[in-house]
Motif scaffolding. Structure first.
Motif, PDB file in Angstrom:
ATOM      1  N   UNK A  34       0.815  -1.197   0.000  1.00  0.00           N
ATOM      2  CA  UNK A  34       0.000   0.000   0.000  1.00  0.00           C
ATOM      3  C   UNK A  34       0.855   1.256   0.000  1.00  0.00           C
ATOM      4  N   UNK A  35       0.333   2.290  -0.630  1.00  0.00           N
ATOM      5  CA  UNK A  35       1.046   3.559  -0.655  1.00  0.00           C
ATOM      6  C   UNK A  35       1.048   4.178   0.743  1.00  0.00           C
ATOM      7  N   UNK A  36       2.044   5.009   0.982  1.00  0.00           N
ATOM      8  CA  UNK A  36       2.098   5.708   2.261  1.00  0.00           C
ATOM      9  C   UNK A  36       0.898   6.629   2.395  1.00  0.00           C
ATOM     10  N   UNK A  37       0.486   6.890   3.610  1.00  0.00           N
ATOM     11  CA  UNK A  37      -0.662   7.768   3.829  1.00  0.00           C
ATOM     12  C   UNK A  37      -1.413   7.325   5.054  1.00  0.00           C
ATOM     13  N   UNK A  38      -2.709   7.501   5.028  1.00  0.00           N
ATOM     14  CA  UNK A  38      -3.570   7.120   6.137  1.00  0.00           C
ATOM     15  C   UNK A  38      -3.397   5.637   6.436  1.00  0.00           C
ATOM     16  N   UNK A  39      -2.930   5.269   7.628  1.00  0.00           N
ATOM     17  CA  UNK A  39      -2.665   3.843   7.901  1.00  0.00           C
ATOM     18  C   UNK A  39      -3.922   2.987   7.865  1.00  0.00           C
ATOM     19  N   UNK A  40      -5.052   3.512   8.350  1.00  0.00           N
ATOM     20  CA  UNK A  40      -6.292   2.742   8.286  1.00  0.00           C
ATOM     21  C   UNK A  40      -6.697   2.523   6.837  1.00  0.00           C
ATOM     22  N   UNK A  41      -6.523   3.548   6.007  1.00  0.00           N
ATOM     23  CA  UNK A  41      -6.852   3.392   4.594  1.00  0.00           C
ATOM     24  C   UNK A  41      -5.959   2.353   3.947  1.00  0.00           C
ATOM     25  N   UNK A  42      -4.683   2.330   4.340  1.00  0.00           N
ATOM     26  CA  UNK A  42      -3.756   1.342   3.778  1.00  0.00           C
ATOM     27  C   UNK A  42      -4.169  -0.067   4.175  1.00  0.00           C
ATOM     28  N   UNK A  43      -4.600  -0.242   5.445  1.00  0.00           N
ATOM     29  CA  UNK A  43      -5.056  -1.561   5.896  1.00  0.00           C
ATOM     30  C   UNK A  43      -6.316  -1.963   5.146  1.00  0.00           C
TER      31      UNK A  43
END
Length: 850
Positions: A34-43
């Protein structure tokens, strides 16, 4: 299929394809970091990618009745949907349905062709089967990727002794005496487990602990008890189970303590059971039901003096619908942080709540349930009358609508059953309990219908206890977040498939094993292929109109045949025997009356047959002229039926055939004019010096090296055609050697024809099952097919495939039979939007003469 590699072979004539067993049907490129950014969004992205790759499916079977008797027929309608939205599934086109005996042996198997996620069929419960608890299961091949039974539909069925040729008082899986003995020996063997909310007991953090007590067979056991510390001092007030052996207790564990529960069982005995170990540090999770929302509390206990971890995050999901909540800073002194989850924002189903730390590691999990309104769409059934006479037509209008009264187009199935038979298992699973609840839980769920009967504080609490204890089987976060695509060894079946594995004498697969595929029926075909890195193989593309008889031969790369071919016969059936039924005298109310009616119906049905109750009709003697044959002249293994050789060798009765010698070595010296030169596997065979003969294996033309790989103890007979008698086969004057294997004989009574054997195996692959049509007489003028007597009673009407219009409407008509009493009309189905749908109504049939 242009992407197939060189180890795959096709047959244009039959459309059969040999493939490596690895299911490469779904691209794995989507499994990216996943791209860097919001960790919940990445999960959330990783979970979405996981679902896109695994594409989980669910199956539900609607039955004409909840319980059965021996000698009866199970009528079922199958719904296959995607596991997230519950829309009709378009991935798989083959459905497998098995009926397992009380000892978990497959006694009936059906393979059905799926069209738009729908199929239907029937299963006969032979009057030679014993009464007891049976297991009905249904699955697609793709479902098995989640584990041997993780997604498979399973339902326990009570099968009572109803056949006229069986004694009524047989009890359960065996005789009453045996059942009593089983119950006695099982007494006291209650399993009690404790499940801390969130997953762990953490020192100094208040914890709710669910518990579940199970008797042998999986049913809940009533218990009571206390939690004690290492000094046997009580730490909480006494607890007791509520519904189905489940309940909860609360306490704050202390560091360094080991807790146990002293449990009193229903028989008056007591036993100690350990609680999970207490962790010195960690996270806890608590979920509180606030009516229209859930409040989720998280706490943390850290190492004194160590830095406080970063913020915690909450990810929630219902059937692929993901909601991430704002991260919260957390302290290490046990002070809670909380989130509010509005129930209205989720679809109905199990709510999966996961707490992540700042490093995106799942630290605590909890299941809850979302139910916004009724669990199923309302199906209103309106018969044209409330009361009918025998042989009257019953016209029923159907209307499906949502909670707001809006019509919904729906796929349905309908049954009309005698009210007593329809109520034998009132808490059995329904389409709503299956899709929304049990299909996402691990293990056996007892009486699932109880949780959706009526919304009361008791049922709501019982449902939450179930979710607190029963577990989750949709996925494991470690696998989802690993970045490694999940293993998918089972392919999507678009047509009938013959798959399996080639192993050594142990269980390890043999890579690149050379396979020869010889199909004898319904058409003749020969293919070659090789196994994948795990020794697996898969042949697909069978038309499915008739049973296919296939002989598989396998060799190592070096030519050795000391291998085992293990065909894939479906998910394993191991496990403890299913719990026995009680004797009929101790059965629930209504069973004895049901058995009486079932026996009466079966007797009337047999009397109505032209042959009465004669099961086996002997044919007259058939005069066969010609030569004596070990293999019958009309045996389907013969290339030319009726053509029998003058030279026949009976390998089945030949002691030397058990010695391990090859077929050619056994022929040498036993067939005049036949010479064998060389040493196995390099052997040359000639008949009267006229060149190499033609070789037939169960009617299929093969090379001599194929014959050389077959163990002689697997051969029934060998025929040798010489000179003019071989002319019908063409191909020169070298003669013909025809080998007939034991397993190729349709009447073979030895070991199971599917039992692994060295180097060779014959498999019968049944075609798609053609479901029978439920008998529905019509009365009145003009008379169409009205019988003189109509014994139908237990099930009057069955329609496995009914569809409403876009206005949610349809209608159907059936006729009553000779019997009187109350009958229940039941409809189940799934709307085009994926909503479970249910409805029922009752009619009364007056006795004759009234």
């Amino acid at each position: 299929m242009n992407n197939l590699k060189g180890n795959s072979y096709t047959s244009k004539a039959l459309g059969i394809l040999a493939l490596p067993a690895v299911a490469g049907l779904l691209a794995v490129a989507a499994f990216r970091s996943p791209a860097d950014g919001n960790p919940i969004q990445a999960i959330a992205e990783k979970l979405s990618e996981y679902y896109a790759l695994t594409r989980p499916e669910k199956v539900y079977l609607h039955l004409d009745r909840p319980a059965y008797g021996t000698g009866e027929t199970i009528w079922f309608s199958a719904y296959v949907v995607d596991a997230l939205r519950h829309h009709p599934d378009t991935l798989s086109r083959v459905l497998h349905v098995d009926l397992l005996s009380p000892e978990r042996r497959v006694v009936v198997r059906r393979t059905l062709r799926l069209a738009g996620g729908r199929a239907y069929g029937d299963l006969d419960i032979s009057d030679t089967l014993q009464a007891g608890t049976y297991l009905l299961r249904a699955y697609t091949n793709w479902m098995r990727n989640a584990g041997h039974s993780e997604y498979i539909y399973e339902r326990r069925l009570q099968v009572w002794p109803a056949a006229p040729n069986q004694p009524e008082e047989t009890g359960g899986a065996a005789s009453s005496a045996k059942s009593s003995t089983h119950a006695a020996t099982a007494a006291g063997k209650v399993d009690v487990q404790f499940f801390p909310e969130g997953g762990s007991l953490v020192a100094g953090l208040p914890s709710t602990v669910g518990f579940k007590a199970q008797a042998p067979g999986g049913r809940g056991a009533a218990i009571s008890g206390q939690v004690l510390d290492e000094q046997n001092k009580p730490v909480v007030a006494a607890f007791s189970s509520q519904h189905a052996g489940m309940g909860r207790l609360s306490f704050t564990p202390a560091a360094g303590q080991h807790y146990h529960a002293r449990v009193k069982l229903a028989d008056g005995s007591s036993a100690d059971y350990p609680l999970p170990a207490v962790q010195a540090t960690g996270y806890s999770l608590r979920v509180l039901d606030a009516g229209d929302s859930y409040t989720v509390e998280a706490r943390y206990r850290g190492v004194p003096g160590a830095p406080v971890p970063g913020p915690v995050m909450l990810l929630t999901e219902v059937r692929g619908y993901l909601v991430g909540l704002v991260p919260r800073s957390i302290t290490d002194d046990g002070t809670p942080v909380s989130w509010k989850l509005g129930k209205a924002r989720y679809p109905n189903g199990i709510l999966h709540i996961t707490l992540f730390d700042a490093q995106r590691t799942a630290q605590a999990e909890r299941l809850a349930f979302i139910l916004n309104g009724p669990p199923a769409l309302r199906v209103v059934l309106t018969p044209d009358k409330a009361s009918y006479a025998p042989h009257d037509p019953v016209h029923v209008k159907v209307q499906v609508s949502d909670a707001a009264g809006q019509p919904i187009a729906t796929n349905l199935s309908v049954t009309v059953a005698e009210a007593g038979a329809a109520s034998l298992d009132p808490d059995a699973g329904t389409v709503a309990t299956n899709l929304l609840l049990t299909s996402d839980l691990a293990g056996y769920v007892e009486n699932p219908g109880y949780y959706f009967q009526t919304a009361t504080p008791e049922t709501t609490r019982a449902l939450d206890d179930l979710l607190l204890t029963q577990g989750w089987r949709r996925y494991v976060w470690k696998e989802v977040l690993s970045g490694t695509p999940p293993a998918l060894p089972y392919g999507v079946e678009q047509s009938l498939t013959l798959a399996g594995q080639v192993t050594g004498m142990g269980q390890k697969g043999i890579a690149n094993s050379q396979l020869t595929f010889i199909q004898a029926r319904p058409t003749r075909n020969v293919l070659t292929a090789s196994t994948d890195a795990d020794g697996r193989f898969r042949f697909t593309g069978f038309p499915g109109k008739d049973t296919s008889v296939v002989t598989l031969q396998a060799r190592r790369i070096g030519g050795g045949s000391n291998v085992i071919i293990r065909p894939d016969l479906g998910p394993p059936t191991f496990g403890a025997p299913l719990p026995p039924l009680p004797p009929v005298s101790a059965a629930p109310p209504g069973v004895a009356d049901y058995l009486r009616r079932s026996r009466q119906q079966q007797v009337q049905e047999r009397q109505g047959r032209p042959e009465g109750d004669i099961r086996n009709v002997q044919l007259g003697n058939v005069a066969v002229t010609g030569k004596k044959a070990l293999v019958p002249p009309d045996d389907p293994r013969r290339l030319y039926p009726g053509v029998v050789a003058n030279t026949i060798l009976d390998f089945a009765s030949m002691p030397a055939a058990q010695s391990g010698l090859s077929i050619f070595q056994l022929l040498q010296g036993r067939v005049a004019g036949l010479t064998v030169t060389g040493n196995p596997p390099d052997v040359t065979v000639q008949i009267r010096g006229s060149g190499t003969p033609m070789f037939l294996l169960d009617g299929m033309k093969v090379d001599d090296d194929v014959i050389n790989t077959i163990p002689s103890n697997q051969v029934e007979a060998v025929e040798v055609f010489k000179g003019p008698e071989a002319a019908i086969f063409g191909g020169g004057s070298g003669g013909v050697i025809a080998v007939y294997t034991k397993r190729g004989d349709k009447n073979y009574k030895g070991d199971d024809a599917n039992t692994p054997s060295p180097g060779i195996i014959t498999v019968r692959l049944p075609g798609f099952y053609q479901a029978r049509e439920f008998y529905q007489p019509r009365y009145g003028a003009p008379v169409l097919n009205a019988p003189a007597s109509d014994p139908r009673r237990l099930t009057l009407y069955w329609d496995p495939q009914m569809t409403t219009s876009i206005l949610g409407k349809t209608e159907f008509t059936f006729f009553t039979a000779d019997g009187s009493g109350n009958y229940q009309i039941s409809v189940e189905g799934i709307s085009v939007n994926g909503d479970p749908s249910r409805g029922s109504s009752t009619i009364y049939v007056a006795p004759k003469g009234r």
